[in-house]
Design an enzyme around this catalytic site. Structure first.
Site, PDB file in Angstrom:
ATOM      1  N   GLY A  71     -54.649  37.988  32.230  1.00 14.56           N
ATOM      2  CA  GLY A  71     -54.775  36.393  32.558  1.00 14.56           C
ATOM      3  C   GLY A  71     -55.655  35.972  34.150  1.00 14.56           C
ATOM      4  N   SER A 107     -55.858  43.016  38.517  1.00 14.83           N
ATOM      5  CA  SER A 107     -57.058  43.855  39.149  1.00 14.83           C
ATOM      6  C   SER A 107     -56.529  44.937  40.321  1.00 14.83           C
ATOM      7  CB  SER A 107     -58.678  42.529  39.992  1.00 14.83           C
ATOM      8  OG  SER A 107     -59.104  42.454  38.914  1.00 14.83           O
ATOM      9  N   HIS A 113     -61.195  41.430  47.481  1.00 19.89           N
ATOM     10  CA  HIS A 113     -61.009  42.955  46.238  1.00 19.89           C
ATOM     11  C   HIS A 113     -62.041  43.490  47.215  1.00 19.89           C
ATOM     12  CE1 HIS A 113     -60.482  41.318  42.196  1.00 19.89           C
ATOM     13  NE2 HIS A 113     -60.393  40.521  42.490  1.00 19.89           N
ATOM     14  N   ASP A 144     -65.146  46.016  37.086  1.00 16.69           N
ATOM     15  CA  ASP A 144     -63.946  44.978  37.435  1.00 16.69           C
ATOM     16  C   ASP A 144     -65.841  44.115  37.125  1.00 16.69           C
ATOM     17  OD1 ASP A 144     -61.744  42.844  37.538  1.00 16.69           O
ATOM     18  OD2 ASP A 144     -61.608  44.001  39.506  1.00 16.69           O
TER      19      ASP A 144
END
Length: 425
Positions: free
Chosen positions: A242, A248, A283, A326
């Site tokens: 979720g 990730s 990220h 991703d």
């Protein structure tokens, strides 16, 4: 060549003295670890653990035959005991080589922190590499290739039989060694200098297995070059979770010890969306510098690119680089935009069929790929039912995509509150 691990922990040991954390509290039995030290064939001692004579005795060994003691890193704690009869510990200058009377050869390998790595060769040709805590080999470029002469190239004579290093603290060191050819699929990669950043027990061993490494208990003796069960790395992995579940991070962790990873970002950019820009920035900051980012939703060509073996002369050819995708939810959003799936009339008039064709092509490419793939997707089927037909359509189609994609993966994980649960593999 036999190697006995008198200790496998960080310099302060595990548990750390006086530390109340959960990892230290559960580091008992075989998961309790003294500072890392190696005894090679009873004759060569690499690093000193507190009470080395007792540590050797617990492992059924003796230090009476030790002819050389080498240190790999500065010791900042209490003065270590040097048992009577042991040679005075020392270090070898980078690039220098020692030939010991019992047939071992030791070469000092430069590392990127204060300290020294050691390449040890046995009389029968077995080779191991030992790196100090928190170290990676230096003299290599950003992709792990030798930047200088062969004397500074770990693995310049082919892959090692055994490599001992700080896998969890410096996973990119393992990636560099793989890129240089010092580590291949047959190399036994052993994690040492284990600290309390990762809980011991199943979680420790799961994280190590995910990057092709393992850990053993203090006192274990290994025969260098002997066949053993190398962790079986899945070629295809799907990581579900979720929002903010840590999915990730889990996906990135599974490839951080491999070179030349291609990070496939399916989200693109959104002009004026500061929150989205911040997410993208976070990220990017987590990714190793050696990774390459590709922003695209055209996944099939990436999956169908030539895989391992396309260039026998390269250890990790670019076309065989692992893919981290991703994420699939954003890919599905993009495809639904393209086929007009949000409009009911367009959906019934051909949008449904067009979407099925695109998802079927993606799954077929995954099934046939020769590349290592880790893909991230959202698990949306356990929450509130969307209030709009378009929202329900997206939820349903993502559920179908996840199921079809996961069916072609050797491993499927569900991440909840940062904890990865294996659904398959």
């Amino acid at each position: 060549m036999d190697v006995t691990l008198l200790g496998t922990g960080a310099p302060q040991g595990l548990p750390r003295p006086g530390c109340p954390c959960a990892a230290c509290a559960t580091a008992v039995g075989d998961e309790a670890r003294a500072a890392t030290a190696l005894l090679v064939d009873g004759a060569l001692l690499i690093d000193l653990t507190p009470g080395p004579a007792f540590a050797a005795a617990r492992a059924g060994q003796s230090l009476a035959g030790v002819r050389q003691v080498l240190l790999s890193h500065p010791h900042h704690g209490p003065v270590l005991e040097v048992p009577a009869g042991l040679p005075q510990p020392g270090r070898v200058a980078d690039g220098r080589e020692l030939a010991l009377l019992d047939g071992h050869r030791v070469r000092a390998v430069a590392v990127d922190i204060p300290g020294t790595g050691y390449e040890i060769s046995g009389a029968e040709g077995q080779r191991l590499l030992y790196l100090p805590p928190g170290a990676a080999p230096s003299g290599l470029d950003g992709n792990g290739r030798a930047a200088g002469g062969a004397d500074q190239d770990p693995g310049g004579n082919g892959p090692y039989d055994l490599v001992l290093l700080d896998v969890l603290g410096r996973p990119e060191a393992l990636a560099r060694l793989r890129a240089s050819g010092a580590v291949d699929a047959a190399t036994d990669v052993l994690a040492v200098h284990l600290d309390h950043e990762v809980p011991p027990g199943p979680e420790l061993h799961r994280r190590l297995a995910a990057v092709g490494a393992r850990a053993v208990a203090d006192g274990s003796t290994l025969r260098v070059g002997e066949f053993h069960a190398v962790p079986d790395l899945p070629r295809r992995t799907l990581v579900l979770g979720g929002a903010r579940s840590g999915k990730s991070v889990e996906a990135e962790r599974r490839l951080v010890a491999f070179p030349d990873v291609v990070y496939v970002a399916t989200g693109g950019t959104r002009d004026g969306d500061e929150d989205w820009a911040e997410r993208i920035s976070l990220h990017r900051e987590r990714r190793p510098n050696s990774w390459r980012t590709v922003e695209t939703c055209d996944l099939v060509p990436l999956l169908t690119a030539a895989g391992p073996g396309a260039d026998p002369g390269a250890h990790w050819p670019d076309e065989a680089a692992p893919l981290l995708i991703d994420c699939l939810a954003l890919w599905l959003t993009h495809v639904m935009d393209e086929v007009g799936a949000w409009d009911d009339a367009t959906w019934e008039a051909g949008g449904r069929r067009a979407l099925r064709e695109r998802t079927d092509a993606l799954v077929a490419a995954l099934r046939a790929t020769r590349r290592r793939v880790v893909a991230v997707s959202n698990e949306v089927g356990s929450g509130v039912v969307p209030a709009t037909p378009a929202g329900r359509r997206f939820r349903d189609e993502l559920g179908r995509l996840n199921a079809a994609f996961g069916a072609e993966c050797e491993q499927v994980l569900l991440v909840v509150a940062g904890q990865a649960l294996a659904l398959r593999g």
